[in-house]
Design an enzyme around this catalytic site. Structure first.
Site, PDB file in Angstrom:
ATOM      1  N   MET A   1      -8.846  -4.347  16.428  1.00 63.38           N
ATOM      2  CA  MET A   1     -10.308  -4.240  16.366  1.00 63.38           C
ATOM      3  C   MET A   1     -11.055  -5.463  16.904  1.00 63.38           C
ATOM      4  SD  MET A   1     -10.839  -1.265  15.565  1.00 63.38           S
ATOM      5  CE  MET A   1      -9.267  -0.707  16.165  1.00 63.38           C
TER       6      MET A   1
ATOM      7  N   GLY B   1      -5.045   1.918  14.406  1.00 62.33           N
ATOM      8  CA  GLY B   1      -5.489   1.665  13.048  1.00 62.33           C
ATOM      9  C   GLY B   1      -5.018   2.689  12.048  1.00 62.33           C
ATOM     10  N   GLN B   2      -5.404   3.952  12.272  1.00 60.08           N
ATOM     11  CA  GLN B   2      -5.152   4.983  11.264  1.00 60.08           C
ATOM     12  C   GLN B   2      -3.854   5.726  11.549  1.00 60.08           C
ATOM     13  OE1 GLN B   2      -9.015   6.903   9.818  1.00 60.08           O
ATOM     14  NE2 GLN B   2      -9.480   6.410  11.949  1.00 60.08           N
TER      15      GLN B   2
ATOM     16  N   LYS C   1       0.840  -1.209   0.000  1.00 61.89           N
ATOM     17  CA  LYS C   1       0.000   0.000   0.000  1.00 61.89           C
ATOM     18  C   LYS C   1       0.872   1.254   0.000  1.00 61.89           C
ATOM     19  CE  LYS C   1      -2.377  -1.192   3.730  1.00 61.89           C
ATOM     20  NZ  LYS C   1      -1.721  -2.504   3.934  1.00 61.89           N
TER      21      LYS C   1
ATOM     22  N   CYS D   1     -13.039   3.075  15.943  1.00 67.07           N
ATOM     23  CA  CYS D   1     -11.744   2.426  15.781  1.00 67.07           C
ATOM     24  C   CYS D   1     -10.966   2.312  17.102  1.00 67.07           C
ATOM     25  CB  CYS D   1     -10.992   3.282  14.764  1.00 67.07           C
ATOM     26  SG  CYS D   1      -9.416   2.711  14.245  1.00 67.07           S
ATOM     27  N   MET D   2     -10.617   3.473  17.674  1.00 65.85           N
ATOM     28  CA  MET D   2      -9.729   3.449  18.830  1.00 65.85           C
ATOM     29  C   MET D   2     -10.413   3.867  20.142  1.00 65.85           C
ATOM     30  SD  MET D   2      -7.276   2.286  17.193  1.00 65.85           S
ATOM     31  CE  MET D   2      -6.258   2.032  18.629  1.00 65.85           C
TER      32      MET D   2
HETATM   33  P1  MGD Z   1     -11.628   5.621   4.406  1.00 61.98           P
HETATM   34  O1  MGD Z   1     -11.739   4.834   3.160  1.00 61.98           O
HETATM   35  O2  MGD Z   1     -10.339   5.617   5.088  1.00 61.98           O
HETATM   36  O3  MGD Z   1     -12.749   5.071   5.374  1.00 61.98           O
HETATM   37  O4  MGD Z   1     -13.765   4.460   7.469  1.00 61.98           O
HETATM   38  P2  MGD Z   1     -13.533   5.742   6.591  1.00 61.98           P
HETATM   39  O5  MGD Z   1     -12.747   6.759   7.273  1.00 61.98           O
HETATM   40  O6  MGD Z   1     -14.881   6.175   6.121  1.00 61.98           O
HETATM   41  O7  MGD Z   1     -12.109   7.108   4.159  1.00 61.98           O
HETATM   42  C1  MGD Z   1     -11.230   8.168   4.019  1.00 61.98           C
HETATM   43  C2  MGD Z   1     -11.839   9.141   3.032  1.00 61.98           C
HETATM   44  O8  MGD Z   1     -11.020  10.302   2.963  1.00 61.98           O
HETATM   45  C3  MGD Z   1     -11.914   8.558   1.652  1.00 61.98           C
HETATM   46  O9  MGD Z   1     -13.133   8.888   1.054  1.00 61.98           O
HETATM   47  C4  MGD Z   1     -10.724   9.203   0.941  1.00 61.98           C
HETATM   48  O10 MGD Z   1     -10.933   9.352  -0.450  1.00 61.98           O
HETATM   49  C5  MGD Z   1     -10.636  10.560   1.611  1.00 61.98           C
HETATM   50  N1  MGD Z   1      -9.291  11.118   1.685  1.00 61.98           N
HETATM   51  C6  MGD Z   1      -8.119  10.481   1.593  1.00 61.98           C
HETATM   52  N2  MGD Z   1      -7.094  11.319   1.800  1.00 61.98           N
HETATM   53  C7  MGD Z   1      -7.636  12.523   2.042  1.00 61.98           C
HETATM   54  C8  MGD Z   1      -7.075  13.785   2.364  1.00 61.98           C
HETATM   55  O11 MGD Z   1      -5.867  13.962   2.444  1.00 61.98           O
HETATM   56  N3  MGD Z   1      -7.948  14.789   2.626  1.00 61.98           N
HETATM   57  C9  MGD Z   1      -9.284  14.631   2.532  1.00 61.98           C
HETATM   58  N4  MGD Z   1     -10.055  15.649   2.826  1.00 61.98           N
HETATM   59  N5  MGD Z   1      -9.843  13.451   2.187  1.00 61.98           N
HETATM   60  C10 MGD Z   1      -9.029  12.408   1.964  1.00 61.98           C
HETATM   61  C11 MGD Z   1     -12.783   3.931   8.295  1.00 61.98           C
HETATM   62  C12 MGD Z   1     -13.487   3.354   9.512  1.00 61.98           C
HETATM   63  O12 MGD Z   1     -14.292   2.256   9.073  1.00 61.98           O
HETATM   64  C13 MGD Z   1     -12.599   2.873  10.577  1.00 61.98           C
HETATM   65  S1  MGD Z   1     -11.253   3.852  10.968  1.00 61.98           S
HETATM   66  C14 MGD Z   1     -12.883   1.763  11.288  1.00 61.98           C
HETATM   67  S2  MGD Z   1     -11.781   1.174  12.441  1.00 61.98           S
HETATM   68  C15 MGD Z   1     -14.103   0.988  11.131  1.00 61.98           C
HETATM   69  N6  MGD Z   1     -13.805  -0.393  10.797  1.00 61.98           N
HETATM   70  C16 MGD Z   1     -14.781  -1.180  10.266  1.00 61.98           C
HETATM   71  C17 MGD Z   1     -14.729  -2.605  10.352  1.00 61.98           C
HETATM   72  O13 MGD Z   1     -13.798  -3.209  10.906  1.00 61.98           O
HETATM   73  N7  MGD Z   1     -15.763  -3.308   9.809  1.00 61.98           N
HETATM   74  C18 MGD Z   1     -16.796  -2.674   9.157  1.00 61.98           C
HETATM   75  N8  MGD Z   1     -17.760  -3.406   8.636  1.00 61.98           N
HETATM   76  N9  MGD Z   1     -16.860  -1.332   9.083  1.00 61.98           N
HETATM   77  C19 MGD Z   1     -15.886  -0.584   9.611  1.00 61.98           C
HETATM   78  N10 MGD Z   1     -15.985   0.763   9.539  1.00 61.98           N
HETATM   79  C20 MGD Z   1     -15.034   1.673  10.121  1.00 61.98           C
HETATM   80  P1  MGD Z   2      -9.559  -6.439  11.384  1.00 60.19           P
HETATM   81  O1  MGD Z   2      -9.588  -7.184  10.101  1.00 60.19           O
HETATM   82  O2  MGD Z   2     -10.534  -5.350  11.568  1.00 60.19           O
HETATM   83  O3  MGD Z   2      -8.059  -5.906  11.528  1.00 60.19           O
HETATM   84  O4  MGD Z   2      -6.606  -4.024  12.210  1.00 60.19           O
HETATM   85  P2  MGD Z   2      -7.145  -5.412  12.754  1.00 60.19           P
HETATM   86  O5  MGD Z   2      -7.987  -5.208  13.926  1.00 60.19           O
HETATM   87  O6  MGD Z   2      -5.988  -6.310  12.874  1.00 60.19           O
HETATM   88  O7  MGD Z   2      -9.812  -7.451  12.614  1.00 60.19           O
HETATM   89  C1  MGD Z   2      -8.816  -8.146  13.272  1.00 60.19           C
HETATM   90  C2  MGD Z   2      -9.177  -9.537  13.661  1.00 60.19           C
HETATM   91  O8  MGD Z   2     -10.135  -9.565  14.709  1.00 60.19           O
HETATM   92  C3  MGD Z   2      -9.755 -10.395  12.567  1.00 60.19           C
HETATM   93  O9  MGD Z   2      -8.775 -11.322  12.152  1.00 60.19           O
HETATM   94  C4  MGD Z   2     -10.943 -11.080  13.204  1.00 60.19           C
HETATM   95  O10 MGD Z   2     -11.057 -12.445  12.892  1.00 60.19           O
HETATM   96  C5  MGD Z   2     -10.679 -10.862  14.674  1.00 60.19           C
HETATM   97  N1  MGD Z   2     -11.846 -10.935  15.560  1.00 60.19           N
HETATM   98  C6  MGD Z   2     -13.150 -10.742  15.266  1.00 60.19           C
HETATM   99  N2  MGD Z   2     -13.897 -10.895  16.376  1.00 60.19           N
HETATM  100  C7  MGD Z   2     -13.067 -11.208  17.388  1.00 60.19           C
HETATM  101  C8  MGD Z   2     -13.250 -11.514  18.785  1.00 60.19           C
HETATM  102  O11 MGD Z   2     -14.343 -11.484  19.320  1.00 60.19           O
HETATM  103  N3  MGD Z   2     -12.135 -11.790  19.502  1.00 60.19           N
HETATM  104  C9  MGD Z   2     -10.901 -11.832  18.957  1.00 60.19           C
HETATM  105  N4  MGD Z   2      -9.886 -12.141  19.753  1.00 60.19           N
HETATM  106  N5  MGD Z   2     -10.709 -11.569  17.649  1.00 60.19           N
HETATM  107  C10 MGD Z   2     -11.767 -11.244  16.880  1.00 60.19           C
HETATM  108  C11 MGD Z   2      -7.451  -2.956  12.055  1.00 60.19           C
HETATM  109  C12 MGD Z   2      -6.610  -1.736  11.728  1.00 60.19           C
HETATM  110  O12 MGD Z   2      -5.967  -1.964  10.491  1.00 60.19           O
HETATM  111  C13 MGD Z   2      -7.392  -0.519  11.653  1.00 60.19           C
HETATM  112  S1  MGD Z   2      -8.443  -0.171  12.945  1.00 60.19           S
HETATM  113  C14 MGD Z   2      -7.220   0.391  10.653  1.00 60.19           C
HETATM  114  S2  MGD Z   2      -8.074   1.860  10.710  1.00 60.19           S
HETATM  115  C15 MGD Z   2      -6.277   0.178   9.554  1.00 60.19           C
HETATM  116  N6  MGD Z   2      -7.009  -0.290   8.379  1.00 60.19           N
HETATM  117  C16 MGD Z   2      -6.401  -1.091   7.467  1.00 60.19           C
HETATM  118  C17 MGD Z   2      -7.038  -1.439   6.236  1.00 60.19           C
HETATM  119  O13 MGD Z   2      -8.137  -0.972   5.907  1.00 60.19           O
HETATM  120  N7  MGD Z   2      -6.381  -2.317   5.407  1.00 60.19           N
HETATM  121  C18 MGD Z   2      -5.157  -2.825   5.734  1.00 60.19           C
HETATM  122  N8  MGD Z   2      -4.580  -3.654   4.883  1.00 60.19           N
HETATM  123  N9  MGD Z   2      -4.515  -2.484   6.870  1.00 60.19           N
HETATM  124  C19 MGD Z   2      -5.131  -1.662   7.731  1.00 60.19           C
HETATM  125  N10 MGD Z   2      -4.477  -1.363   8.906  1.00 60.19           N
HETATM  126  C20 MGD Z   2      -5.248  -0.844  10.001  1.00 60.19           C
HETATM  127 FE1  SF4 Z   3       2.216  -0.502   5.043  1.00 60.25          FE
HETATM  128 FE2  SF4 Z   3       1.165   0.650   7.211  1.00 60.25          FE
HETATM  129 FE3  SF4 Z   3       3.746   0.879   6.715  1.00 60.25          FE
HETATM  130 FE4  SF4 Z   3       2.004   2.146   5.153  1.00 60.25          FE
HETATM  131  S1  SF4 Z   3       2.358   2.529   7.343  1.00 60.25           S
HETATM  132  S2  SF4 Z   3       3.790   0.976   4.478  1.00 60.25           S
HETATM  133  S3  SF4 Z   3       0.306   0.694   5.148  1.00 60.25           S
HETATM  134  S4  SF4 Z   3       2.666  -1.012   7.193  1.00 60.25           S
END
Ligand code: MGD
Ligand code: MGD
Ligand code: SF4
Length: 752
Positions: free
Chosen positions: A338, A375-376, A78, A167-168
């Site tokens: 998460m 996460g972010q 990425k 998220c956090m």
């Molecule tokens: P992103 O795709 O990161 O997802 O959810 P979102 O924050 O809605 O959205 C970022 C947006 O900002 C995109 O539209 C991108 O095009 C735009 N963007 C990128 N760079 C910039 C920039 O520099 N400036 C501006 N203004 N815009 C920009 C993430 C959220 O999703 C998170 S953090 C979590 S942890 C949740 N995880 C989650 C999950 O585990 N399961 C399910 N089902 N839903 C989830 N939703 C949540």
């Molecule tokens: P997830 O896939 O949301 O990712 O990072 P992670 O939390 O590592 O979920 C993690 C794991 O939780 C899954 O493998 C799922 O099987 C497990 N799980 C589900 N339910 C339970 C439960 O009840 N107990 C336990 N012990 N485990 C459970 C999320 C992180 O990743 C976040 S928050 C963000 S904002 C970033 N998003 C992101 C992305 O969108 N893509 C990639 N490639 N990397 C990312 N990094 C960050």
């Molecule tokens: Fe990959 Fe995360 Fe490092 Fe970016 S900050 S290069 S997404 S591990």
């Protein structure tokens, strides 16, 4: 489980292979040798890898890892392919205004005036509670700090929240209720000396690949290092574990209480440590009450390994083994994400990880730490530290606390008692109120129309004519555009300068490397223009650029435990980041908090080695937290559990990673993982269309049949805007953190 050394090398090498692709991966951009290299940070995950941006003819030509940052020059796919994202033809290049139901091009004057007028009218007619800001852990620190100040100090609205609530928030709740202050006490460097990794609810290999590589390297260098993974799925992370506990989702509290039970029964606790540095606490009638060690042990008596095994559906012996590995190692590091946070017991689950470290004394020492993975990229620095959430003020202060409000009033030069004392609406409450009590909303750097839980419920409000929605966005295909009245085109990543604060309290400067396409502008400028037009007191926003905002925020930090006054812009420009606390310009930054001699916030003459200064008695809290079931359990009608999450190369809602052809090819449409035994029973083969029905919606996804999910569980990622997985999930939230339970809901699974 445990895998052979050969398998281990196979799984960790598969992940590691991605980490050396830092030179554009044979893409067209790579053909051009850059004229200059500019230092920055990857804009994706909270690992916060340092990057070097190669610029040629004013464009990002390629991206490679910064050898001087913690990632030592490595990046995952990425980060390495960010050039394709920033150069995408799908960038927004002009403001847009909705006219007759369609978004049409507009001038900056028109878009700014319309938005400011609608906000002013809303404020006059309905008051500050009717306006809201929804921000992001991907916005720069200066952007989040400024938006927070404009809304809370300028418009007197505490309706400031953001995607870190999804998220956090539970991690924040966990750190604050246990240690009195947010943010981890350790750093990534702990990975190099840990002898046991307790990974619970984190798919580190896919979501924090560079950190996974670091821990895999640690294990490869010393086979006596043990890895325990608690995850209902056999992820790539779990495949390298010595012990994998595929618990039923939502049962980790029973598991961790049982581990504590074993630790005391086997006398593996560190009584010198917990006797001196720990208080025991429980909630009684909604209030925290002091408890004794004996009370805690009585509470734990209920959690025998056998009872917990029946709840979690893993062998009792595995629970005993996990407890022994955790407590017997010379240094244990816990990592979670998460799988613990996105749960209605998210804060409690966080408390229980901290408990295990506090009762064994495996904390605040090299390799021994309770480390929540972020996460972010800027959830920590940008949102948590600046207090850009509905209940917070900067530097860990609370809106509901009068003393904290008065401190910020003095700092911001406001009259005493002028800040609004009522906390604002948290994310799902804010979107639930949209079009009703909330009439005007500004969204920055997040895509809620795809990422909110139970999303149809909230898009119904986004459609209302009684709401006004302005968004600051970089890409033309983000789902939320469908509902926006005004769209401002944003400068992306290294098209503007600013700070990111990663998961180890490391603040790094992203320097401006290239100009934005078309008329796109930095979000800081957009916010300043809007605030001026809305009539915000100019004394509150005396900033010309993001460096001015950093100066103010840096000075303010000195009045809190989140002290980074020593991080001048100049210093950040010269270094590849510094870890706070960092109070003076000659301070090297802090790797271990709460430890005398390491943390500058602990007085050098403090009588004890450890001082948990976030709590009035200087001790950390061990909480008595019982296991409770998830909000929606499987039943006869919906007999499976659906869990949702991520895949290695796609980022969240896909607006950025889908711009990379290689990633689109590797992960085209969303899919559903089904356990092979369940699939056999339901007559589902790999690639078949599978129908998922929950109480909120239905979706058809292609099946990936295998051994990843435990029986009774299915998994789907949420990156695909054509298959809105979030129409299926529940929006029940943790009582304390208000974080939704994305990880568990009941679902019916059938062949479509
Ligand atoms: P992103 O795709 O990161 O997802 O959810 P979102 O924050 O809605 O959205 C970022 C947006 O900002 C995109 O539209 C991108 O095009 C735009 N963007 C990128 N760079 C910039 C920039 O520099 N400036 C501006 N203004 N815009 C920009 C993430 C959220 O999703 C998170 S953090 C979590 S942890 C949740 N995880 C989650 C999950 O585990 N399961 C399910 N089902 N839903 C989830 N939703 C949540
Ligand atoms: P997830 O896939 O949301 O990712 O990072 P992670 O939390 O590592 O979920 C993690 C794991 O939780 C899954 O493998 C799922 O099987 C497990 N799980 C589900 N339910 C339970 C439960 O009840 N107990 C336990 N012990 N485990 C459970 C999320 C992180 O990743 C976040 S928050 C963000 S904002 C970033 N998003 C992101 C992305 O969108 N893509 C990639 N490639 N990397 C990312 N990094 C960050
Ligand atoms: Fe990959 Fe995360 Fe490092 Fe970016 S900050 S290069 S997404 S591990």
């Amino acid at each position: 489980m445990g895998c052979t050394r050969r398998e281990f090398i196979k799984y960790s090498a598969a992940m590691a292979a991605l980490t050396f692709l830092g030179y554009g991966c044979g893409r067209k951009e790579a053909e051009a040798t850059p004229d200059t290299w500019v230092k920055g940070v990857c804009r994706f995950c909270g690992t916060g890898c340092g990057v070097m941006v190669g610029v040629r003819n004013g464009k990002v030509a390629m991206v490679k890892g910064d050898p001087n940052n913690h990632n030592k020059g490595m990046l995952c796919l990425k980060g390495a392919l960010l050039a394709s994202v920033i150069n995408s033809p799908d960038r927004l290049t002009t403001p847009l205004i909705r006219k007759g139901g369609t978004l049409v091009k507009a001038t900056w004057e028109e878009a700014l005036d319309l938005t400011a007028t609608r906000f002013k009218q809303t404020l006059e007619q309905f008051g500050p509670k009717a306006v809201a800001y929804y921000g992001s852990g991907q916005a720069l620190t200066e952007e989040s700090y400024l938006a927070n100040k404009i809304f809370k100090a300028g418009l007197k609205s505490n309706n400031v929240d953001g995607n870190p609530r999804l998220c956090m928030a539970s991690a924040v709740g966990g750190y604050v209720s246990t240690f009195g202050k947010d943010e981890p006490m350790g750093s990534y460097e702990d990975m190099d000396s840990a002898n046991c990794f307790f990974i619970i609810g984190s798919n580190t290999s896919e979501c924090h690949p560079i950190l996974f590589r670091r821990l895999a390297a640690r294990k490869q260098s010393d086979p006596s290092v043990k890895i325990i993974v608690v995850d209902p799925r056999l992820t790539n992370t779990a495949r390298i574990a010595d012990l994998h506990l595929p618990v039923v989702p939502g049962t980790d509290l029973a598991l961790m209480n049982a581990m504590a039970h074993v630790i005391f029964n086997e006398e593996l606790d560190d009584s010198k440590f917990h006797g001196k540095y720990v208080s025991f606490k429980a909630m009684v009638d909604g209030k925290p009450v002091e408890k004794s060690l004996e009370d805690y042990r009585t509470f734990l008596a209920d959690y025998t390994p056998e009872k917990a095994a029946a709840i979690c559906s893993v062998p009792a012996e595995s629970i005993v083994q996990a407890a022994k590995l955790f407590a017997n190692s010379s240094a244990t590091m816990s990592l979670w994400c998460m799988g613990l946070n996105q749960r209605i017991q998210g804060v409690w689950a966080n408390n229980l990880v901290h408990n295990l470290h506090l009762i064994t004394g495996k904390i605040c020492k090299p390799g021994s730490t309770s480390f929540s993975l972020t996460g972010q990229p800027n959830a920590c620095g940008g949102v948590r530290d600046t207090g850009s959430l509905a209940h917070l003020l900067p530097g860990g202060r609370l809106i509901a606390n009068q003393e904290h409000r008065n401190q910020m009033e003095e700092i911001w030069g406001l009259p005493k008692d002028s800040l609004n004392p009522a906390p604002g609406l948290f994310t799902t409450a804010m979107f639930a109120a949209l079009g009703d009590t909330v009439r005007a909303m500004l969204v920055l750097c997040t895509n809620p129309a795809q990422s909110l839980p139970n999303v149809k419920k909230y898009t119904a409000n986004l459609k209302k004519s009684t709401k006004f929605l302005a968004i600051i966005e970089a890409f033309a295909d983000a789902e939320t555009l469908k509902y926006a009245d005004v769209v401002f085109p944003a400068a992306f990543w290294c098209e503007r300068e600013g700070v990111y604060g990663s998961g180890e309290r490391r603040y790094c400067l992203i320097e401006k490397a290239v100009a934005s396409p078309g008329e796109a502008r930095p979000s800081v400028n957009i916010l300043l223009d809007l605030a001026t037009r809305m009539g915000v007191d100019p004394k509150l926003i005396p900033f010309k650029n993001s460096a001015d905002i950093w100066e103010e925020w840096r000075e303010i930090s000195a009045k809190s435990a989140y002290n980074f006054k020593g991080m001048t812009r100049e210093r950040l420009r010269k270094t590849s980041g510094l870890l706070w606390p960092c109070p003076t310009e000659d301070h090297p930054g802090t790797k271990i908090r709460y430890s005398r001699g390491d943390d500058p916030m602990v007085p050098a003459d403090h009588p004890d080695k450890y001082f948990f200064y976030g709590n009035p008695n200087g001790r950390a809290n061990v909480w008595l937290r019982p296991h409770k079931p998830a909000a929606e359990l499987p039943d006869a009608e919906y007999p499976f559990i659906l869990t949702t999450g991520r895949v290695i190369d796609q980022w969240h809602t896909g607006t950025m990673t889908n711009k990379v052809p290689e990633i689109r090819k590797a992960f085209p449409a969303a899919f559903v993982e089904v356990n092979q035994e369940d699939a056999k029973r339901l007559g589902i083969a790999n690639g078949d269309n599978v129908r998922l029905d929950t109480r909120r919606g239905s979706l058809v996804l292609s099946a990936r049949v295998g051994e990843v999910c435990r029986p009774g569980l299915v998994f789907a990622p949420f990156y695909d805007a054509q298959k809105l997985v979030n129409e299926l999930t529940v929006d029940a939230v943790d009582e304390a953190s208000k974080q939704p339970e994305f990880k568990i809901c009941a679902v019916r699974v059938s062949k479509a």
